[in-house]
Write a protein that holds these residues in place. Structure first.
Motif, PDB file in Angstrom:
ATOM      1  N   MET A  91       0.825  -1.208   0.000  1.00 16.18           N
ATOM      2  CA  MET A  91       0.000   0.000   0.000  1.00 16.18           C
ATOM      3  C   MET A  91       0.861   1.261   0.000  1.00 16.18           C
ATOM      4  O   MET A  91       0.461   2.292  -0.545  1.00 16.18           O
ATOM      5  N   LEU A  92       2.047   1.176   0.598  1.00 17.02           N
ATOM      6  CA  LEU A  92       2.962   2.317   0.588  1.00 17.02           C
ATOM      7  C   LEU A  92       3.336   2.688  -0.839  1.00 17.02           C
ATOM      8  O   LEU A  92       3.466   3.876  -1.171  1.00 17.02           O
ATOM      9  N   LYS A  93       3.464   1.674  -1.697  1.00 12.34           N
ATOM     10  CA  LYS A  93       3.967   1.907  -3.050  1.00 12.34           C
ATOM     11  C   LYS A  93       2.871   1.892  -4.114  1.00 12.34           C
ATOM     12  O   LYS A  93       3.170   1.901  -5.305  1.00 12.34           O
ATOM     13  N   ALA A  94       1.617   1.856  -3.690  1.00 14.04           N
ATOM     14  CA  ALA A  94       0.506   1.875  -4.644  1.00 14.04           C
ATOM     15  C   ALA A  94      -0.665   2.622  -4.024  1.00 14.04           C
ATOM     16  O   ALA A  94      -1.641   2.026  -3.580  1.00 14.04           O
ATOM     17  N   ARG A  95      -0.542   3.941  -3.992  1.00 14.00           N
ATOM     18  CA  ARG A  95      -1.604   4.780  -3.432  1.00 14.00           C
ATOM     19  C   ARG A  95      -2.580   5.188  -4.532  1.00 14.00           C
ATOM     20  O   ARG A  95      -2.219   5.268  -5.703  1.00 14.00           O
ATOM     21  N   ILE A  96      -3.826   5.464  -4.132  1.00 16.93           N
ATOM     22  CA  ILE A  96      -4.775   6.018  -5.084  1.00 16.93           C
ATOM     23  C   ILE A  96      -4.330   7.446  -5.393  1.00 16.93           C
ATOM     24  O   ILE A  96      -4.189   8.260  -4.475  1.00 16.93           O
ATOM     25  N   PRO A  97      -4.055   7.792  -6.655  1.00 13.65           N
ATOM     26  CA  PRO A  97      -3.564   9.147  -6.967  1.00 13.65           C
ATOM     27  C   PRO A  97      -4.568  10.222  -6.558  1.00 13.65           C
ATOM     28  O   PRO A  97      -5.779   9.990  -6.532  1.00 13.65           O
ATOM     29  N   ARG A  98      -4.051  11.376  -6.261  1.00 15.99           N
ATOM     30  CA  ARG A  98      -4.881  12.510  -5.830  1.00 15.99           C
ATOM     31  C   ARG A  98      -5.050  13.493  -6.988  1.00 15.99           C
ATOM     32  O   ARG A  98      -4.149  13.688  -7.793  1.00 15.99           O
ATOM     33  N   CYS A  99      -6.230  14.127  -7.041  1.00 19.95           N
ATOM     34  CA  CYS A  99      -6.488  15.130  -8.078  1.00 19.95           C
ATOM     35  C   CYS A  99      -5.573  16.340  -7.895  1.00 19.95           C
ATOM     36  O   CYS A  99      -5.261  16.730  -6.760  1.00 19.95           O
ATOM     37  N   LEU A 100      -5.179  16.942  -8.996  1.00 17.87           N
ATOM     38  CA  LEU A 100      -4.363  18.155  -8.975  1.00 17.87           C
ATOM     39  C   LEU A 100      -5.121  19.300  -9.636  1.00 17.87           C
ATOM     40  O   LEU A 100      -5.883  19.084 -10.578  1.00 17.87           O
ATOM     41  N   PRO A 101      -4.910  20.533  -9.164  1.00 18.17           N
ATOM     42  CA  PRO A 101      -5.496  21.687  -9.848  1.00 18.17           C
ATOM     43  C   PRO A 101      -4.968  21.757 -11.279  1.00 18.17           C
ATOM     44  O   PRO A 101      -3.868  21.282 -11.565  1.00 18.17           O
ATOM     45  N   PHE A 102      -5.735  22.354 -12.163  1.00 21.94           N
ATOM     46  CA  PHE A 102      -5.359  22.364 -13.575  1.00 21.94           C
ATOM     47  C   PHE A 102      -5.554  23.747 -14.185  1.00 21.94           C
ATOM     48  O   PHE A 102      -6.261  24.600 -13.641  1.00 21.94           O
ATOM     49  N   GLU A 103      -4.886  23.954 -15.330  1.00 24.34           N
ATOM     50  CA  GLU A 103      -5.026  25.186 -16.099  1.00 24.34           C
ATOM     51  C   GLU A 103      -5.914  24.907 -17.308  1.00 24.34           C
ATOM     52  O   GLU A 103      -5.579  24.072 -18.155  1.00 24.34           O
ATOM     53  N   ARG A 104      -7.011  25.603 -17.377  1.00 31.26           N
ATOM     54  CA  ARG A 104      -8.018  25.357 -18.400  1.00 31.26           C
ATOM     55  C   ARG A 104      -7.441  25.407 -19.813  1.00 31.26           C
ATOM     56  O   ARG A 104      -7.777  24.585 -20.675  1.00 31.26           O
ATOM     57  N   ALA A 105      -6.517  26.340 -20.063  1.00 30.91           N
ATOM     58  CA  ALA A 105      -5.972  26.518 -21.407  1.00 30.91           C
ATOM     59  C   ALA A 105      -5.124  25.327 -21.860  1.00 30.91           C
ATOM     60  O   ALA A 105      -4.921  25.132 -23.060  1.00 30.91           O
ATOM     61  N   LEU A 106      -4.632  24.516 -20.924  1.00 37.09           N
ATOM     62  CA  LEU A 106      -3.768  23.386 -21.265  1.00 37.09           C
ATOM     63  C   LEU A 106      -4.523  22.061 -21.315  1.00 37.09           C
ATOM     64  O   LEU A 106      -3.932  21.034 -21.647  1.00 37.09           O
ATOM     65  N   CYS A 107      -5.823  22.072 -20.994  1.00 35.24           N
ATOM     66  CA  CYS A 107      -6.579  20.831 -20.861  1.00 35.24           C
ATOM     67  C   CYS A 107      -7.287  20.448 -22.156  1.00 35.24           C
ATOM     68  O   CYS A 107      -7.543  21.285 -23.021  1.00 35.24           O
ATOM     69  N   ASN A 108      -7.619  19.162 -22.238  1.00 35.60           N
ATOM     70  CA  ASN A 108      -8.386  18.632 -23.352  1.00 35.60           C
ATOM     71  C   ASN A 108      -9.446  17.696 -22.790  1.00 35.60           C
ATOM     72  O   ASN A 108      -9.247  16.486 -22.693  1.00 35.60           O
ATOM     73  N   GLY A 109     -10.573  18.263 -22.363  1.00 36.51           N
ATOM     74  CA  GLY A 109     -11.636  17.449 -21.795  1.00 36.51           C
ATOM     75  C   GLY A 109     -11.202  16.747 -20.532  1.00 36.51           C
ATOM     76  O   GLY A 109     -10.811  17.369 -19.542  1.00 36.51           O
TER      77      GLY A 109
END
Length: 507
Positions: free
Chosen positions: A322-340
């Motif tokens: 479990m130490l080496k396989a965590r559920i990833p956490r959401c990160l803030p994002f920049e709208r201009a760099l995103c694709n859906g």
């Protein structure tokens, strides 16, 4: 001197342009805090989140701003920003068909993946305000007409915050288990024993066990996972509502994902010999006589499976996985760099938006100065990292899709300086890297840049760090006996064992 008429018009136009610029400058992003007021985020998390239904109301000015953030509810403006489940945009023909179905057939339009400016502001606000409360955050919209078919009784396995923007809706709700593992309709047969034991809502919705919430413009309804509900537009006006859905992940799922990733790494890593087959011994164990003790049944398993079971029984083995396989956490994002669905941000943006939580990972800089003995860092076994290059920029693509549960945990890209390529490649090429080796690894990057990136990756659960500092390392690799159990027995040893048994029998 008096101004000419043309000059006056030009002056008025200039004043209008200035007014428009001021209006744009005064734009305040939408936030989750505005939706749950007067609760604070901490109060809402402690007293409401995951516990019970909650009905609130927006301030009139907040309602206006939410409405503007979603094209004032205009379907023709909102629909082009929505995506299908494969992240593709709707074609002009598909959008025309959807509009006809809504207008002519009174069909409810459920557009679960909406990416208007307001939708992205609410996503980012939740990610930053509710850190650690949810791995996946999506925003969708509903268009409904009175007289249309109601949404049938069902429950969802996510947290739901619904905002009524226009029209009216009746939500009939009944208690259900908050430990829902999937969404399910009332008329759908159970897919497993766990679902079969889930309580059903009362068939007669006039019973006291059913609560009806009537949502009007400005209403905000929180629905926890597993709560049965049926929804229908009511009143005389068309209904337009927004829903924020936050994926609920039971801790049991994390345990299973971590164990799966750990067993794959430890027992299925042989690139030449195929030894992952479920053999006759395992099948026989599955059909073992129920009168036998469980230990006897497991003892009948083949050597390869037995080795895995023994490994899991070792102290600290699951903890190490479990130490080496965590559920990833959401990160803030920049709208201009995103694709859906695919989110992205620059490292500098993340450093600014995560300034406070990154303080919890300041220990990385201290450990970097004098690496503790045995300190290691590595990539999350559930995450793949790829490095791609653009002029002057390196894009670190992070992907996590479980091949066990098929859940997509992460699709994110960090834009950073290409000079950090070498240490990241070292992490990609190895299961773990000694912190001392990482510090001494040849590089041409500013040390502060790499340390900042590592802190962001640790915060997101993309990397793990084990400092040990003299403490006993959790057992993560199989013990020698367990790893030997799945190896074929040498022929000479096998023959010697047979001769010894015959000799003992004769005696």
């Amino acid at each position: 001197p008096a101004k000419a008429v043309g000059d006056e018009d030009e002056g008025e136009d200039g004043e209008e342009e200035e007014a428009e610029e001021e209006e744009e400058e005064e734009h305040i992003p939408l936030s989750i805090a505005q939706l749950i007021a007067p609760w604070t985020v901490a109060e809402f998390q402690e007293q409401v989140w995951g516990h019970d239904m909650h009905l609130g109301e927006l301030e009139p000015d907040v309602l206006d701003r939410v409405k503007k953030g979603f094209g004032n509810g205009d379907l023709a403006e909102v629909l082009p920003t929505c995506r299908k489940d494969d992240n593709a945009i709707y074609t002009p023909g598909e959008m025309e068909d959807l509009e006809k179905e809504y207008e002519e057939q009174k069909r409810t339009l459920n557009l679960p993946w909406c990416f208007t400016e307001g939708a992205d502001e609410l996503r980012n606000s939740f990610i930053e305000s509710f850190r650690g409360f949810g791995n996946d955050v999506e925003v969708g919209v509903y268009y409904s007409r009175p007289g249309g078919e109601p949404t049938p009784w069902h429950y969802d396995f996510n947290h739901n915050i619904t905002i009524q923007i226009a029209g009216q809706k009746d939500w009939q709700t009944a208690y259900g288990s908050p430990h829902a593992i999937s969404s399910r309709g009332l008329t759908q047969p159970p897919k497993n024993r766990y679902e079969q034991n889930t309580a059903y809502p009362p068939r007669d919705h006039y019973q006291g066990d059913v609560t009806t919430y009537t949502l009007v413009p400005g209403s905000v309804l929180y629905v926890p996972p597993g709560r049965w509900h049926q929804v229908a537009a009511s009143g005389g006006d068309n209904s337009f509502s927004i829903d924020i859905r936050v994926h609920s992940i039971l801790s049991a799922k994390w345990v299973v994902e971590a164990v799966w990733a750990g067993l794959l790494k430890s027992f299925h890593k042989d690139k030449v010999r195929w030894d992952g087959e479920l053999g006759p011994g395992e099948y026989n164990a599955a059909r073992a006589d129920v009168s036998q003790a469980s230990t006897t049944a497991l003892g009948a398993c083949g050597g390869f499976l037995q080795g895995q079971l023994q490994h899991l029984a070792e102290a600290g083995a699951v903890e190490g996985m479990m130490l080496k396989a965590r559920i990833p956490r959401c990160l803030p994002f920049e709208r201009a760099l995103c694709n859906g669905f695919y989110k992205a941000a620059t490292l500098s943006f993340l450093a600014d938006r995560l300034h406070e939580p990154l303080k919890d990972f300041a220990f990385v800089a201290e450990a970097w100065k004098a690496p503790p003995a045995g300190a290691e860092i590595g990539l999350n076994r559930m995450v793949a990292m790829q490095l791609k290059f653009q002029p002057g920029v390196m894009v670190v693509h992070l992907t996590s899709e479980s091949n066990l549960s098929t859940i997509e945990y992460m699709h994110f890209a960090v834009h950073c300086a290409p000079q950090v390529r070498a240490p990241l490649q070292l992490l990609i090429d190895n299961d773990s890297v000694s912190l001392a080796d990482l510090v001494q690894h040849p590089h041409d990057h500013p040390q502060s840049h790499l340390l900042l990136l590592l802190r962001v990756l640790l915060y997101a659960g993309v990397c793990w760090f084990d400092g040990f500092q003299g403490k006993k390392r959790p057992r993560e690799e199989p013990a020698a006996a367990a790893s030997a159990a799945d190896a074929p027995e040498p022929a000479a040893k096998k023959a010697k064992t047979v001769r010894a048994k015959k000799k003992a029998k004769a005696a």
